[in-house]
Enzyme design. Structure first.
Site, short mmCIF file in Angstrom:
data_model
loop_
_atom_site.label_atom_id
_atom_site.label_comp_id
_atom_site.label_asym_id
_atom_site.label_seq_id
_atom_site.Cartn_x
_atom_site.Cartn_y
_atom_site.Cartn_z
N CYS A 117 4.79 -7.22 -25.82
CA CYS A 117 3.98 -6.75 -25.36
C CYS A 117 4.59 -7.04 -23.57
O CYS A 117 3.88 -6.51 -22.38
CB CYS A 117 1.82 -6.66 -24.94
SG CYS A 117 2.03 -9.12 -24.92
N HIS A 128 1.00 -1.31 0.22
CA HIS A 128 0.45 -0.18 0.01
C HIS A 128 0.14 1.76 0.14
O HIS A 128 0.47 2.49 -0.90
CB HIS A 128 -0.55 0.09 1.21
CG HIS A 128 -1.94 -0.68 1.21
ND1 HIS A 128 -2.71 -1.33 0.46
CD2 HIS A 128 -2.02 -1.89 2.20
CE1 HIS A 128 -4.02 -2.31 0.03
NE2 HIS A 128 -3.53 -2.91 1.02
N ASP A 141 6.80 -14.24 -20.36
CA ASP A 141 5.97 -15.71 -20.52
C ASP A 141 7.80 -16.44 -21.18
O ASP A 141 8.08 -17.65 -20.39
CB ASP A 141 5.32 -15.79 -20.09
CG ASP A 141 4.03 -15.93 -19.23
OD1 ASP A 141 5.17 -16.25 -17.93
OD2 ASP A 141 3.25 -15.60 -19.24
N GLU A 149 4.24 -16.98 -26.09
CA GLU A 149 5.14 -16.95 -24.60
C GLU A 149 5.25 -18.41 -24.42
O GLU A 149 5.50 -18.32 -23.01
CB GLU A 149 4.15 -15.79 -23.26
CG GLU A 149 2.61 -16.56 -23.60
CD GLU A 149 1.46 -15.51 -22.58
OE1 GLU A 149 2.24 -14.43 -21.71
OE2 GLU A 149 0.71 -15.87 -22.92
C1 PEP Z 1 4.10 -11.84 -20.78
O1 PEP Z 1 4.09 -13.31 -20.48
O2 PEP Z 1 5.27 -11.25 -21.56
C2 PEP Z 1 3.46 -10.79 -20.99
C3 PEP Z 1 2.72 -10.11 -21.01
O3 PEP Z 1 1.79 -11.05 -19.92
P1 PEP Z 1 2.12 -11.93 -18.77
O4 PEP Z 1 2.85 -10.71 -17.99
O5 PEP Z 1 0.64 -10.86 -18.20
O6 PEP Z 1 2.00 -12.77 -17.80
MG MG Z 2 2.12 -13.77 -19.74
#
Ligand code: PEP
Ligand code: MG
Length: 589
Positions: free
Chosen positions: A515, A200, A468, A444
């Site tokens: 991403c 927090h 991942d 991933e």
């Molecule tokens: C990733 O694995 O890079 C991803 C964007 O998904 P998350 O971080 O939500 O597992």
């Molecule tokens: Mg992921």
């Protein structure tokens, strides 16, 4: 910066950087201590009164929390106020209340003693849970329990309202109730003994826009009230009694960072175009509907990853199709004509859903377990509710859909078959959706990356989840601190894998986005762009730094960098190459 601490020796300690910025000021020491609870036997004739007294204390506590929520909502905003939802839930927890009454009936001790015993048991149980998020919830229970005890004992609650001059708050921990008492104009920075990036204290510091360093073990024992302290929220350093040299150095860093941030802010209004006129798409990663405002504030080209699991994680049950539809529709409408890439549920693994725990078995290897698309294909009702919600929302903006954790073509085909069923159902009922809705696959899992040529035939785009992908490719648990140094985005295996995915995608004329966190780290951006990645999606506040670099480089140089990196063998050398590329183009001064 001026020096005011002559004669005392400088002490430098390292914690976890939680909110960026540099601050220098005197320590305001705040130590929370547990309420002392007297234990005594209650006469049988007064036992009913004792239960009434307990009910009353719960009621008063609820009113206090609601009042704090209203204040926090006014001062810090609705997101921060929502922290207290968890507190109200603790008070509504029938098990906690019933166990206290049972304890009272069987022992005859005063309710403070019984409630304290039961709540301590809960706090211990939560503190021992592996999951960091749930472990932090022990703090919520402690915070509420202390408040109930204070109300039972007629004590005034401790808070930070004595902070009336500009000071650096140094605390063993900062509970949400403490936070509510902070006058944000008086807190220069926050340093806590405990805590992690999800504490927090971190949320509060970020919302107050003050630097914070958490997890500085034992710091409240080293610092005295009134000591001078420098807080480096960029690197996570806390420097007690800083020397003149240190202050001089930090003064310079602070001026550089400020100047740089101003330049970044300025650059962010410009398009993300390289010096050789190649336009790069930068999108935002979001988790909550309210973050749509950030997407606009940071001039993102829509959303490249909407992590929908957060809609579920905060709910006490699986949200209905209609609830989800409204959420997705809101985001799509607010951002149209910019696209929103909605990722289907990635629950399970490290993100079990508290409100539907029975659906997730306890697993020895949750990251290799029952999560994301595996869970969805196993629960077609839950999956179809979400797919229909996304399809219906697609009639109100530009939505793309994407599946997480796809391991191969069969799995993708199964997911697409469920999607087709949903489309057919909506068509039968004459419910509108975008018939050209683009469907993408997250890459991933290494098996998906290696079979990118097969997957590209059955989808419209790829989005590489490097978080991942790196974890599975290098066999490095992404949340395990003791092996964090081995988690290397510049490992040749990672670079080759990304290259393969991009090449196979482009052969079949589909685009590739990244991403994962790698996309938001400006040092890696030229490498990704040089490898041919078409789009990057990141947490909105990271966009300015990435855009700044994009505008300072050429695609041709990025391609040379990527080709050179592909020939190299050492992750460290490749990182150094990327860093040099970055430093040559981005100067702090
Ligand atoms: C990733 O694995 O890079 C991803 C964007 O998904 P998350 O971080 O939500 O597992
Ligand atoms: Mg992921």
């Amino acid at each position: 910066m001026s020096t005011e601490n002559r004669g005392k020796s400088e002490i430098i300690v390292q914690g976890i950087s939680a909110s960026q910025g540099i601050a220098y000021g005197q320590v305001f020491l705040y130590i929370q201590s547990d309420v002392e609870v007297p234990a005594y036997q209650v006469e049988p004739a007064k036992r009913l009164d004792e239960v009434v007294r307990f009910d009353h204390a719960i009621l008063v506590t609820r009113h206090q929390i609601q009042k704090i929520m209203a204040e926090v909502d006014k001062n810090l905003g609705p997101d921060e106020a929502r922290i207290f939802d968890a507190h109200l839930l603790v008070l509504e927890d029938q098990a906690l209340i019933a166990e206290t009454i049972r304890e009272f009936e069987s022992t005859g001790f005063n309710v403070e003693t019984c409630f304290n015993k039961v709540s301590q048991r809960y706090i211990r149980a939560f503190s021992e849970i592996d999951d960091e998020y749930l472990r932090e919830r022990a703090g919520d229970i402690r915070d509420v329990a202390q408040r109930v005890l204070q109300n039972l004992l007629g004590q005034a609650s401790q808070n930070l309202s004595q902070l009336v001059e500009k000071r650096v708050v140094v605390a063993n921990d900062i509970s949400p109730s403490d936070a509510a008492g902070i006058d944000s104009s008086q807190a220069l920075a926050i340093v806590t003994d405990t805590g992690s990036k999800t504490s927090h204290a971190v949320i509060v510091a970020r919302s107050m826009k003050v630097p914070a360093v958490v997890g500085v073990r034992g710091f409240t024992k080293q610092a005295r009230a009134g000591d001078w302290v420098l807080v480096d929220g960029y690197e996570g350093f806390v420097i007690l009694n800083p020397s003149e040299q240190t202050l001089f150095r930090y003064g310079k860093i602070q001026r550089q960072k400020k100047g740089f941030e101003e330049r970044l802010f300025e650059a962010n209004r410009q398009p993300a175009v390289t010096l050789d006129a190649v336009s790069i798409t930068l999108r935002a990663n979001i988790e909550k509907i309210e973050e749509v405002a950030l997407v606009k504030d940071y001039f993102a080209d829509g959303v490249g990853l909407f992590r929908t699991e957060y809609i579920y994680l905060n709910a006490s049950r699986i949200p209905s199709e209609q609830e989800q539809y409204l959420a997705y529709k809101t985001v799509a409408e607010k951002l149209a004509p910019a696209p929103v890439v909605i990722r289907t549920l990635d629950l399970g693994g490290d993100k079990p859903m508290a409100g539907a725990a029975h659906l997730f078995p306890k697993e020895d290897n949750p990251f290799l377990g029952y999560r994301a698309i595996r869970f969805c294909l196993d629960h077609p009702d839950i999956f179809k509710d979400q797919l229909r919600a996304i399809l219906r929302a697609s009639a109100h903006g530009v939505i793309h859909l994407m599946y997480p954790m796809i391991s191969g073509r069969e799995e993708l085909a199964r997911a697409n078959a469920v999607l087709d069923e949903c489309k057919a159902e909506l068509t039968d009922k004459k419910i509108a959706f975008d018939p050209k809705l683009k469907v993408g696959t997250m890459i991933e899992i290494p098996s998906a990356a290696i079979t990118a040529d097969l997957l590209a035939k059955d989808c419209d785009f790829f989005s590489i989840g490097t978080n991942d992908l790196i974890q599975y490719l290098l066999a490095i648990d992404r949340g395990n601190n003791s092996i964090a140094h081995l988690y290397e985005p510049t490992h040749p295996a990672v670079i080759r894998m990304i290259k393969n995915v991009v090449d196979e995608a482009h052969k079949q004329k589909i685009k590739v986005s990244v991403c994962g966190e790698m996309a938001g780290d400006a040092v890696y951006v030229p490498l990704l762009i040089g490898l041919g990645v078409d789009e990057l999606s990141m947490t909105p506040p990271l966009i300015p730094a990435v855009k700044y670099l994009v505008r300072a480089m050429t695609l041709v140089d990025a391609q040379k960098l990527a080709n050179e990196a592909l020939e190299m063998t050492s992750p460290k050398d490749i990182y150094a190459l990327c860093e040099t590329f970055y430093r040559e183009r981005v100067k702090l001064e």
